[in-house]
Design a protein around this motif. Sequence first.
Motif, PDB file in Angstrom:
ATOM      1  N   ASP A  87       0.911  -1.225  -0.049  1.00  0.00           N
ATOM      2  CA  ASP A  87      -0.023   0.060   0.000  1.00  0.00           C
ATOM      3  C   ASP A  87       0.849   1.222  -0.023  1.00  0.00           C
ATOM      4  OD1 ASP A  87      -3.258   0.237   0.893  1.00  0.00           O
ATOM      5  OD2 ASP A  87      -2.189   2.028   0.909  1.00  0.00           O
ATOM      6  N   PHE A  88       0.377   2.346  -0.486  1.00  0.00           N
ATOM      7  CA  PHE A  88       1.161   3.604  -0.336  1.00  0.00           C
ATOM      8  C   PHE A  88       0.985   4.316   0.719  1.00  0.00           C
ATOM      9  CE2 PHE A  88      -1.629   6.849  -3.148  1.00  0.00           C
ATOM     10  CZ  PHE A  88      -2.662   6.551  -2.373  1.00  0.00           C
ATOM     11  N   SER A  89       0.102   3.891   1.469  1.00  0.00           N
ATOM     12  CA  SER A  89      -0.354   4.630   3.051  1.00  0.00           C
ATOM     13  C   SER A  89       0.461   4.135   4.358  1.00  0.00           C
ATOM     14  CB  SER A  89      -1.680   4.396   3.321  1.00  0.00           C
ATOM     15  OG  SER A  89      -1.878   4.674   4.728  1.00  0.00           O
ATOM     16  N   ASP A  90       1.478   4.607   4.930  1.00  0.00           N
ATOM     17  CA  ASP A  90       2.221   4.420   5.930  1.00  0.00           C
ATOM     18  C   ASP A  90       1.193   4.005   7.056  1.00  0.00           C
ATOM     19  OD1 ASP A  90       4.750   4.531   5.138  1.00  0.00           O
ATOM     20  OD2 ASP A  90       4.871   6.792   5.072  1.00  0.00           O
ATOM     21  N   THR A  91       0.437   4.723   7.178  1.00  0.00           N
ATOM     22  CA  THR A  91      -0.558   4.498   8.399  1.00  0.00           C
ATOM     23  C   THR A  91      -1.351   3.321   8.366  1.00  0.00           C
ATOM     24  OG1 THR A  91      -0.971   6.995   8.693  1.00  0.00           O
ATOM     25  CG2 THR A  91      -2.189   5.750   9.994  1.00  0.00           C
ATOM     26  N   MET A  92      -2.042   2.863   7.077  1.00  0.00           N
ATOM     27  CA  MET A  92      -2.468   1.674   6.847  1.00  0.00           C
ATOM     28  C   MET A  92      -1.504   0.415   7.055  1.00  0.00           C
ATOM     29  SD  MET A  92      -5.773   2.020   5.595  1.00  0.00           S
ATOM     30  CE  MET A  92      -6.791   2.963   4.677  1.00  0.00           C
ATOM     31  N   LEU A  93      -0.485   0.572   6.617  1.00  0.00           N
ATOM     32  CA  LEU A  93       0.607  -0.501   6.864  1.00  0.00           C
ATOM     33  C   LEU A  93       0.676  -0.582   8.414  1.00  0.00           C
ATOM     34  CD1 LEU A  93       2.931   0.066   3.670  1.00  0.00           C
ATOM     35  CD2 LEU A  93       0.977  -1.916   4.185  1.00  0.00           C
ATOM     36  N   ASP A  94       0.994   0.451   9.036  1.00  0.00           N
ATOM     37  CA  ASP A  94       1.202   0.354  10.558  1.00  0.00           C
ATOM     38  C   ASP A  94       0.281  -0.227  11.198  1.00  0.00           C
ATOM     39  OD1 ASP A  94       3.664   1.663  10.383  1.00  0.00           O
ATOM     40  OD2 ASP A  94       2.620   3.696  11.359  1.00  0.00           O
ATOM     41  N   ILE A  95      -1.152  -0.152  10.997  1.00  0.00           N
ATOM     42  CA  ILE A  95      -2.273  -0.599  11.403  1.00  0.00           C
ATOM     43  C   ILE A  95      -2.303  -2.119  11.367  1.00  0.00           C
ATOM     44  CG2 ILE A  95      -4.652  -0.717  11.494  1.00  0.00           C
ATOM     45  CD1 ILE A  95      -4.901   2.370  10.912  1.00  0.00           C
ATOM     46  N   LEU A  96      -1.944  -2.591  10.035  1.00  0.00           N
ATOM     47  CA  LEU A  96      -2.136  -3.846   9.559  1.00  0.00           C
ATOM     48  C   LEU A  96      -0.706  -4.675  10.324  1.00  0.00           C
ATOM     49  CD1 LEU A  96      -2.439  -6.451   7.809  1.00  0.00           C
ATOM     50  CD2 LEU A  96      -1.032  -5.379   6.021  1.00  0.00           C
ATOM     51  N   ARG A  97       0.356  -3.958  10.485  1.00  0.00           N
ATOM     52  CA  ARG A  97       1.343  -4.526  11.312  1.00  0.00           C
ATOM     53  C   ARG A  97       0.918  -4.874  12.732  1.00  0.00           C
ATOM     54  NH1 ARG A  97       4.937  -1.716   7.455  1.00  0.00           N
ATOM     55  NH2 ARG A  97       4.770   0.127   8.659  1.00  0.00           N
ATOM     56  N   LYS A  98       0.352  -3.813  13.413  1.00  0.00           N
ATOM     57  CA  LYS A  98      -0.001  -3.936  14.689  1.00  0.00           C
ATOM     58  C   LYS A  98      -1.023  -5.069  14.831  1.00  0.00           C
ATOM     59  CE  LYS A  98       1.006   0.493  16.431  1.00  0.00           C
ATOM     60  NZ  LYS A  98       0.944   2.107  15.707  1.00  0.00           N
ATOM     61  N   GLN A  99      -2.027  -5.079  13.968  1.00  0.00           N
ATOM     62  CA  GLN A  99      -2.997  -6.048  14.057  1.00  0.00           C
ATOM     63  C   GLN A  99      -2.602  -7.512  13.836  1.00  0.00           C
ATOM     64  OE1 GLN A  99      -5.947  -5.497  14.649  1.00  0.00           O
ATOM     65  NE2 GLN A  99      -7.125  -7.348  14.055  1.00  0.00           N
ATOM     66  N   CYS A 100      -1.513  -7.582  12.885  1.00  0.00           N
ATOM     67  CA  CYS A 100      -0.713  -9.108  12.744  1.00  0.00           C
ATOM     68  C   CYS A 100       0.007  -9.432  14.051  1.00  0.00           C
ATOM     69  CB  CYS A 100       0.329  -8.683  11.645  1.00  0.00           C
ATOM     70  SG  CYS A 100      -0.368  -8.862   9.916  1.00  0.00           S
ATOM     71  N   ASP A 101       0.690  -8.437  14.865  1.00  0.00           N
ATOM     72  CA  ASP A 101       1.269  -8.841  16.154  1.00  0.00           C
ATOM     73  C   ASP A 101       0.333  -9.126  17.190  1.00  0.00           C
ATOM     74  OD1 ASP A 101       3.671  -8.005  15.113  1.00  0.00           O
ATOM     75  OD2 ASP A 101       3.707  -6.145  16.108  1.00  0.00           O
TER      76      ASP A 101
END
Length: 269
Positions: A87-101
């Motif tokens: 994705d080109f959105s840092d915030t979207m990717l941050d939320i996804l990484r946190k959700q995976c954790d």
Amino acid sequence: MIDIQTIDWNEVWKEKKATRSSPVRDSTIWNKRAPSFAENSAKTVYAEAFVKIVNPKQSWTVFDMGCGAGTLATPFAKLCKAVTAADFSDTMLDILRKQCDKLKISNVKTIKASWEDDWSGAGIELHDVAIASRSLVVDDLRSAIMKVNGIARKRVYISTIVDDGPYDRQVFDAIGRELNMGPDYIYNYNLLYQMGIRANIDFITEKNRIYKNCYQLVESMQWMLGDMTLEEEEKFNDHLDKHLVCKAGWWMLDYEKETRWAVIWWDKN
Ligand SMILES: C[S@@+](CC[C@H](N)C(=O)[O-])C[C@H]1O[C@@H](n2cnc3c(N)ncnc32)[C@H](O)[C@@H]1O
């Protein structure tokens, strides 16, 4: 007589897209919207319905372009070997990484990339299946389709709006603003046909969403409208006064608003 083979569907799609009345969405706007988008997506039937259509195989590697906060990346990670989520959105990717954790998911790799980037330079390799779910927000649809098609070994899934998609025409009428959503799925389908791809289509229908608090509902409607004039704001508030209701602690509109998505998919051969 019109011969549809002589119509350049990519050009027709571009012309129709130019008439679109909703605001332009760059990565800054998606960053801002990411938290509420993630929260709302988790409450809809979309992901579950999409997974049902795909019927994923455990052996698959999956590439999810425009993954957002992981609406599909997370469920696919649980069902498949590995997911690459871009994705080109840092915030979207941050939320996804946190959700995976949080969910102890360790087979999702996130990559910051846009449709326009050089994907091999960004480390995006061939995958069994490629997905672009509600993310084909591009200037050149043909190039984007060729790109996502080129990254898949077995199958490609794209999804897009049917008619107005999630936009509520009644709200636009109420504030006196024209709604033009630009091209819907039929343009994508015709372009695919012209590209020699004979695709399948499934539809996902979502009923009115309901919210625990009325601010979330209002926010989800404001998102459609972008900046409003004072006059539009007054009319918007009148619309809310008339149609916003709370039943058993849940906030909703008192009229039906269906959102339909087309999931278009094809096998590589
Ligand atoms: C409507 S959301 C869809 C997210 C997810 N795929 C889903 O179906 O819920 C659109 C996503 O596409 C991303 N996006 C939009 N334009 C993009 C672009 N040019 N390059 C990469 N990502 C883009 C946005 O950041 C956003 O996360």
